[in-house]
Design a protein around this motif. Structure first.
Motif, PDB file in Angstrom:
ATOM      1  N   LYS A  21       0.831  -1.206   0.000  1.00 46.11           N
ATOM      2  CA  LYS A  21       0.000   0.000   0.000  1.00 46.11           C
ATOM      3  C   LYS A  21       0.870   1.261   0.000  1.00 46.11           C
ATOM      4  CE  LYS A  21      -3.681   2.206   2.662  1.00 46.11           C
ATOM      5  NZ  LYS A  21      -4.490   2.132   3.884  1.00 46.11           N
ATOM      6  N   LEU A  22       1.890   1.268   0.830  1.00 42.07           N
ATOM      7  CA  LEU A  22       2.793   2.414   0.920  1.00 42.07           C
ATOM      8  C   LEU A  22       3.570   2.609  -0.379  1.00 42.07           C
ATOM      9  CD1 LEU A  22       3.564   4.534   3.000  1.00 42.07           C
ATOM     10  CD2 LEU A  22       5.283   2.960   3.889  1.00 42.07           C
ATOM     11  N   LYS A  23       3.965   1.493  -1.019  1.00 41.45           N
ATOM     12  CA  LYS A  23       4.716   1.555  -2.275  1.00 41.45           C
ATOM     13  C   LYS A  23       3.907   2.244  -3.373  1.00 41.45           C
ATOM     14  CE  LYS A  23       6.680  -1.400  -5.835  1.00 41.45           C
ATOM     15  NZ  LYS A  23       6.735  -2.768  -6.341  1.00 41.45           N
ATOM     16  N   LYS A  24       2.591   2.055  -3.355  1.00 40.30           N
ATOM     17  CA  LYS A  24       1.736   2.700  -4.361  1.00 40.30           C
ATOM     18  C   LYS A  24       1.824   4.219  -4.259  1.00 40.30           C
ATOM     19  CE  LYS A  24      -1.478  -1.140  -4.762  1.00 40.30           C
ATOM     20  NZ  LYS A  24      -2.799  -1.664  -4.421  1.00 40.30           N
ATOM     21  N   GLN A  25       2.065   4.720  -3.056  1.00 45.31           N
ATOM     22  CA  GLN A  25       2.210   6.159  -2.843  1.00 45.31           C
ATOM     23  C   GLN A  25       3.655   6.611  -3.064  1.00 45.31           C
ATOM     24  OE1 GLN A  25       0.833   6.736   1.163  1.00 45.31           O
ATOM     25  NE2 GLN A  25      -1.144   5.827   0.740  1.00 45.31           N
ATOM     26  N   SER A  26       4.590   5.837  -2.517  1.00 46.08           N
ATOM     27  CA  SER A  26       6.001   6.219  -2.597  1.00 46.08           C
ATOM     28  C   SER A  26       6.896   5.019  -2.312  1.00 46.08           C
ATOM     29  CB  SER A  26       6.298   7.326  -1.579  1.00 46.08           C
ATOM     30  OG  SER A  26       7.691   7.509  -1.440  1.00 46.08           O
ATOM     31  N   LEU A  27       7.697   4.652  -3.302  1.00 41.69           N
ATOM     32  CA  LEU A  27       8.636   3.549  -3.119  1.00 41.69           C
ATOM     33  C   LEU A  27       9.656   3.885  -2.024  1.00 41.69           C
ATOM     34  CD1 LEU A  27       9.728   0.799  -3.992  1.00 41.69           C
ATOM     35  CD2 LEU A  27      11.066   1.979  -5.744  1.00 41.69           C
ATOM     36  N   ILE A  28      10.083   5.126  -1.985  1.00 43.87           N
ATOM     37  CA  ILE A  28      11.057   5.552  -0.970  1.00 43.87           C
ATOM     38  C   ILE A  28      10.478   5.372   0.434  1.00 43.87           C
ATOM     39  CG2 ILE A  28      12.302   7.549  -0.032  1.00 43.87           C
ATOM     40  CD1 ILE A  28      12.572   8.499  -2.990  1.00 43.87           C
ATOM     41  N   ASP A  29       9.211   5.761   0.627  1.00 46.71           N
ATOM     42  CA  ASP A  29       8.574   5.591   1.936  1.00 46.71           C
ATOM     43  C   ASP A  29       8.444   4.121   2.302  1.00 46.71           C
ATOM     44  OD1 ASP A  29       8.379   8.345   2.153  1.00 46.71           O
ATOM     45  OD2 ASP A  29       6.230   8.415   1.697  1.00 46.71           O
ATOM     46  N   ALA A  30       8.148   3.272   1.326  1.00 47.01           N
ATOM     47  CA  ALA A  30       8.046   1.828   1.580  1.00 47.01           C
ATOM     48  C   ALA A  30       9.410   1.270   1.989  1.00 47.01           C
ATOM     49  CB  ALA A  30       7.507   1.103   0.349  1.00 47.01           C
ATOM     50  N   ARG A  31      10.466   1.693   1.300  1.00 44.54           N
ATOM     51  CA  ARG A  31      11.824   1.247   1.671  1.00 44.54           C
ATOM     52  C   ARG A  31      12.161   1.705   3.083  1.00 44.54           C
ATOM     53  NH1 ARG A  31      14.281   2.983  -3.662  1.00 44.54           N
ATOM     54  NH2 ARG A  31      14.945   4.766  -2.451  1.00 44.54           N
ATOM     55  N   ASP A  32      11.880   2.986   3.377  1.00 46.88           N
ATOM     56  CA  ASP A  32      12.187   3.516   4.710  1.00 46.88           C
ATOM     57  C   ASP A  32      11.422   2.774   5.798  1.00 46.88           C
ATOM     58  OD1 ASP A  32      13.909   5.321   3.529  1.00 46.88           O
ATOM     59  OD2 ASP A  32      12.544   7.048   3.725  1.00 46.88           O
ATOM     60  N   ALA A  33      10.155   2.461   5.541  1.00 49.50           N
ATOM     61  CA  ALA A  33       9.346   1.730   6.523  1.00 49.50           C
ATOM     62  C   ALA A  33       9.931   0.336   6.770  1.00 49.50           C
ATOM     63  CB  ALA A  33       7.901   1.633   6.055  1.00 49.50           C
ATOM     64  N   LEU A  34      10.356  -0.341   5.704  1.00 50.54           N
ATOM     65  CA  LEU A  34      10.971  -1.660   5.865  1.00 50.54           C
ATOM     66  C   LEU A  34      12.262  -1.552   6.676  1.00 50.54           C
ATOM     67  CD1 LEU A  34      11.199  -4.704   5.305  1.00 50.54           C
ATOM     68  CD2 LEU A  34      12.352  -4.112   3.150  1.00 50.54           C
ATOM     69  N   ILE A  35      13.068  -0.562   6.367  1.00 45.65           N
ATOM     70  CA  ILE A  35      14.335  -0.384   7.093  1.00 45.65           C
ATOM     71  C   ILE A  35      14.063  -0.136   8.576  1.00 45.65           C
ATOM     72  CG2 ILE A  35      16.363   1.103   7.348  1.00 45.65           C
ATOM     73  CD1 ILE A  35      16.170   1.484   4.214  1.00 45.65           C
ATOM     74  N   GLU A  36      13.082   0.705   8.899  1.00 44.16           N
ATOM     75  CA  GLU A  36      12.746   0.969  10.303  1.00 44.16           C
ATOM     76  C   GLU A  36      12.268  -0.287  11.011  1.00 44.16           C
ATOM     77  OE1 GLU A  36      10.203   4.288  11.163  1.00 44.16           O
ATOM     78  OE2 GLU A  36      11.213   5.547   9.682  1.00 44.16           O
ATOM     79  N   LYS A  37      11.398  -1.049  10.353  1.00 45.99           N
ATOM     80  CA  LYS A  37      10.897  -2.288  10.956  1.00 45.99           C
ATOM     81  C   LYS A  37      12.043  -3.273  11.207  1.00 45.99           C
ATOM     82  CE  LYS A  37       6.165  -2.199   9.157  1.00 45.99           C
ATOM     83  NZ  LYS A  37       5.424  -2.418  10.398  1.00 45.99           N
ATOM     84  N   MET A  38      12.955  -3.353  10.254  1.00 46.31           N
ATOM     85  CA  MET A  38      14.067  -4.288  10.407  1.00 46.31           C
ATOM     86  C   MET A  38      15.072  -3.805  11.451  1.00 46.31           C
ATOM     87  SD  MET A  38      12.957  -6.732   8.704  1.00 46.31           S
ATOM     88  CE  MET A  38      14.310  -7.780   9.230  1.00 46.31           C
ATOM     89  N   ALA A  39      15.160  -2.499  11.652  1.00 43.68           N
ATOM     90  CA  ALA A  39      16.021  -1.963  12.712  1.00 43.68           C
ATOM     91  C   ALA A  39      15.473  -2.371  14.084  1.00 43.68           C
ATOM     92  CB  ALA A  39      16.125  -0.449  12.596  1.00 43.68           C
ATOM     93  N   GLU A  40      14.166  -2.281  14.244  1.00 44.24           N
ATOM     94  CA  GLU A  40      13.533  -2.713  15.492  1.00 44.24           C
ATOM     95  C   GLU A  40      13.739  -4.218  15.694  1.00 44.24           C
ATOM     96  OE1 GLU A  40       9.512  -1.430  14.868  1.00 44.24           O
ATOM     97  OE2 GLU A  40       9.964   0.644  15.439  1.00 44.24           O
ATOM     98  N   TYR A  41      13.572  -4.971  14.613  1.00 41.46           N
ATOM     99  CA  TYR A  41      13.775  -6.420  14.653  1.00 41.46           C
ATOM    100  C   TYR A  41      15.203  -6.736  15.102  1.00 41.46           C
ATOM    101  CZ  TYR A  41      14.369 -11.151  12.710  1.00 41.46           C
ATOM    102  OH  TYR A  41      14.649 -12.478  12.528  1.00 41.46           O
TER     103      TYR A  41
END
Length: 170
Positions: A21-41
């Motif tokens: 869903k986020l990628k449809k709006q912005s690929l950069i935002d989707a990448r950033d969200a994945l990076i943040e989630k993986m940082a928490e992980y």
């Protein structure tokens, strides 16, 4: 034993509903969200996370970056994420390491398994990340309830982490 999780970035973005869903709006935002989630992980599990993104969606000559202490790799042009992931798995694998590759690409899963790495599907990784988010959420609640009763000392890094989490509305 040192553990590494190598994440096929765009494969995961294309699988997790919230990132699709986020990628449809912005690929950069989707990448950033994945990076943040993986940082928490990474912070909760202690596993070293490396996220690999294909160059075909990012112009340039390949790059390596560290965001939130997560290693992020953008492949060179004409190099696929699969090729880089396979090379990384071979480089990192030894008797003192365990490598997990997070992808739902079945061909890639077979190749990395043959190289001694274990596979984690996008769905399995998502479940692990959700568990980490629940753990963090509970820790925030515990800190909030304890701090209402009295002040507790937190390191600046921990206080900043919890403050960011609280502001997200989790």
């Amino acid at each position: 034993m040192k553990e590494y999780v190598i994440v096929d970035g765009y494969n995961i973005i294309g699988d997790w509903p919230e990132l699709v869903k986020l990628k449809k709006q912005s690929l950069i935002d989707a990448r950033d969200a994945l990076i943040e989630k993986m940082a928490e992980y990474q912070a909760i599990t202690g596993r070293n996370v490396i996220i690999v993104f294909d160059a075909h969606l990012v112009k340039g000559i390949g790059a390596k970056d560290h965001l939130y202490r997560v290693e992020v790799i953008y492949t060179r042009q004409k190099e696929t994420a699969d090729e880089r992931i396979e090379r990384l798995a071979k480089q990192l694998k030894n008797v003192n390491t365990q490598i997990y590759v997070a992808t739902s690409d079945h061909v890639e899963q077979r190749v990395i398994f043959a190289n001694g790495a274990l596979r984690t599907s996008a769905r399995e990784l998502r479940l692990q990340v959700e568990d980490v988010e629940r753990t963090i959420g509970q820790a925030v609640k515990d800190v909030e309830s304890t701090s209402k009763k009295g002040n507790i000392a937190l390191s600046e890094e921990v206080a900043e982490f919890f403050d960011k989490w609280r502001r997200k509305g989790h």
